[in-house]
Motif scaffolding. Sequence first.
Motif, PDB file in Angstrom:
ATOM      1  N   VAL A 115     -38.498  47.139 179.112  1.00 41.38           N
ATOM      2  CA  VAL A 115     -38.223  48.261 178.220  1.00 41.38           C
ATOM      3  C   VAL A 115     -37.800  49.490 179.023  1.00 41.38           C
ATOM      4  CG1 VAL A 115     -39.258  49.874 176.569  1.00 41.38           C
ATOM      5  CG2 VAL A 115     -39.665  47.413 176.336  1.00 41.38           C
ATOM      6  N   ARG A 116     -38.393  49.686 180.179  1.00 47.67           N
ATOM      7  CA  ARG A 116     -37.986  50.808 181.029  1.00 47.67           C
ATOM      8  C   ARG A 116     -36.503  50.693 181.402  1.00 47.67           C
ATOM      9  NH1 ARG A 116     -41.466  50.364 185.271  1.00 47.67           N
ATOM     10  NH2 ARG A 116     -43.047  51.590 184.182  1.00 47.67           N
ATOM     11  N   ARG A 117     -36.084  49.472 181.765  1.00 50.91           N
ATOM     12  CA  ARG A 117     -34.675  49.267 182.105  1.00 50.91           C
ATOM     13  C   ARG A 117     -33.774  49.456 180.891  1.00 50.91           C
ATOM     14  NH1 ARG A 117     -33.909  43.797 184.107  1.00 50.91           N
ATOM     15  NH2 ARG A 117     -36.092  43.220 183.834  1.00 50.91           N
ATOM     16  N   VAL A 160     -52.881  52.015 167.820  1.00 49.93           N
ATOM     17  CA  VAL A 160     -52.388  53.303 168.299  1.00 49.93           C
ATOM     18  C   VAL A 160     -52.643  53.481 169.791  1.00 49.93           C
ATOM     19  CG1 VAL A 160     -52.759  55.801 168.171  1.00 49.93           C
ATOM     20  CG2 VAL A 160     -52.477  54.480 166.078  1.00 49.93           C
ATOM     21  N   ASP A 161     -53.815  53.088 170.250  1.00 55.05           N
ATOM     22  CA  ASP A 161     -54.132  53.267 171.665  1.00 55.05           C
ATOM     23  C   ASP A 161     -53.181  52.461 172.548  1.00 55.05           C
ATOM     24  OD1 ASP A 161     -56.316  55.069 171.488  1.00 55.05           O
ATOM     25  OD2 ASP A 161     -57.616  53.435 170.850  1.00 55.05           O
ATOM     26  N   GLU A 162     -52.885  51.214 172.145  1.00 55.97           N
ATOM     27  CA  GLU A 162     -51.970  50.400 172.937  1.00 55.97           C
ATOM     28  C   GLU A 162     -50.545  50.936 172.865  1.00 55.97           C
ATOM     29  OE1 GLU A 162     -52.378  46.303 171.899  1.00 55.97           O
ATOM     30  OE2 GLU A 162     -54.201  46.064 173.106  1.00 55.97           O
ATOM     31  N   LEU A 163     -50.149  51.453 171.711  1.00 62.57           N
ATOM     32  CA  LEU A 163     -48.815  52.040 171.590  1.00 62.57           C
ATOM     33  C   LEU A 163     -48.672  53.251 172.497  1.00 62.57           C
ATOM     34  CD1 LEU A 163     -46.041  52.177 170.270  1.00 62.57           C
ATOM     35  CD2 LEU A 163     -47.089  53.366 168.331  1.00 62.57           C
ATOM     36  N   ILE A 199     -46.148  53.502 175.856  1.00 65.01           N
ATOM     37  CA  ILE A 199     -45.142  54.557 176.049  1.00 65.01           C
ATOM     38  C   ILE A 199     -45.406  55.304 177.353  1.00 65.01           C
ATOM     39  CG2 ILE A 199     -44.125  56.649 175.086  1.00 65.01           C
ATOM     40  CD1 ILE A 199     -43.549  54.058 173.503  1.00 65.01           C
ATOM     41  N   ARG A 200     -46.673  55.587 177.638  1.00 62.28           N
ATOM     42  CA  ARG A 200     -47.008  56.282 178.886  1.00 62.28           C
ATOM     43  C   ARG A 200     -46.627  55.450 180.107  1.00 62.28           C
ATOM     44  NH1 ARG A 200     -51.923  57.379 176.243  1.00 62.28           N
ATOM     45  NH2 ARG A 200     -52.954  55.793 177.536  1.00 62.28           N
ATOM     46  N   VAL A 210     -37.755  56.503 175.667  1.00 61.25           N
ATOM     47  CA  VAL A 210     -38.587  55.490 175.017  1.00 61.25           C
ATOM     48  C   VAL A 210     -39.729  56.179 174.288  1.00 61.25           C
ATOM     49  CG1 VAL A 210     -40.027  53.450 175.328  1.00 61.25           C
ATOM     50  CG2 VAL A 210     -37.971  53.748 176.723  1.00 61.25           C
ATOM     51  N   LYS A 211     -39.776  56.003 172.970  1.00 58.85           N
ATOM     52  CA  LYS A 211     -40.785  56.662 172.135  1.00 58.85           C
ATOM     53  C   LYS A 211     -41.440  55.659 171.202  1.00 58.85           C
ATOM     54  CE  LYS A 211     -38.614  61.219 172.392  1.00 58.85           C
ATOM     55  NZ  LYS A 211     -38.034  62.367 171.643  1.00 58.85           N
TER      56      LYS A 211
END
Length: 281
Positions: free
Chosen positions: A131-133, A160-163, A167-168, A175-176
């Motif tokens: 996803v970063r790429r 929510v915590d995993e989402l 993203i972090r 990427v959001k």
Amino acid sequence: MAQRLELGMISSAWFDTSVGLEEGIRRAREIGFDSYDIFEDPLDIDDATRRLIKQTCREVGLPIRSVVCVNFGLVDFNPSVERFAMDRARAYIDQGAYFGARNLLLVIGEYYWDGEVFPYEAIWGFAVDRVRRLGDYAAEKGLEIVIELEPFSQALVRDVDELARFIREVGHPAVKANADISHLHLSGASFEDVGKLRGIIGHIHLSDCDGKKHGDLPAGRGVTPIKDYLKAIIDTGYSGTVSIELEYSPDPDRIVEWVEEAYRETSRIMSELGVREEARA
């Protein structure tokens, strides 16, 4: 006064019904929607179909905001599958750029083999790296990627915590998160939990459900506290599009009424929150 939000819908509402691609766009605008999201796979449609979508949306004044991609291959360990999955995701980004969309809505996949062959951390790492790429490629094309929370037991991003963690860890400005309201409810998120997504929400999906399983129902047909979740999202400072997600209507012959109901009830909720004018009569 709260910020104004657009109200859109995803084209998949019309799938497996008598409403065709072009008619679906025109119907959406007639009903009153402000924008449109495209579910059509770029590998399954041709350039003529893409031109038809773009020209029809432009003609009726219905901007395309998102292209939707379910891409489980992004976490496959086989290099050939990874290459295909990445190329397919890039094709979606290219299609989104052609349509003038804002984002690629991406569903990234699930864990497999109970983490016994490849540990969960490795599968998670596949997704983060890829996803970063894709974030780099999307940024070059002027788009963002928004990641969907899937409230299923083996989903990589299931609450929510995993989402927020995902993203972090991707750590890319393009990427959001996609805040899907019925998925938030099914995952057990509190309204306070939504605040963990402050500053990283790029898109919203909205539908109702029975509180037990995925439903994609019009607002008011289930038990999801849609208004409360939407207010919590608004309180994070989000300003953008709310896209109604309706799929697999129980009565495909009455799909237009189903979509009209979803529009009317969602618009009413948004107007009560001060983010949209009253729905058309």
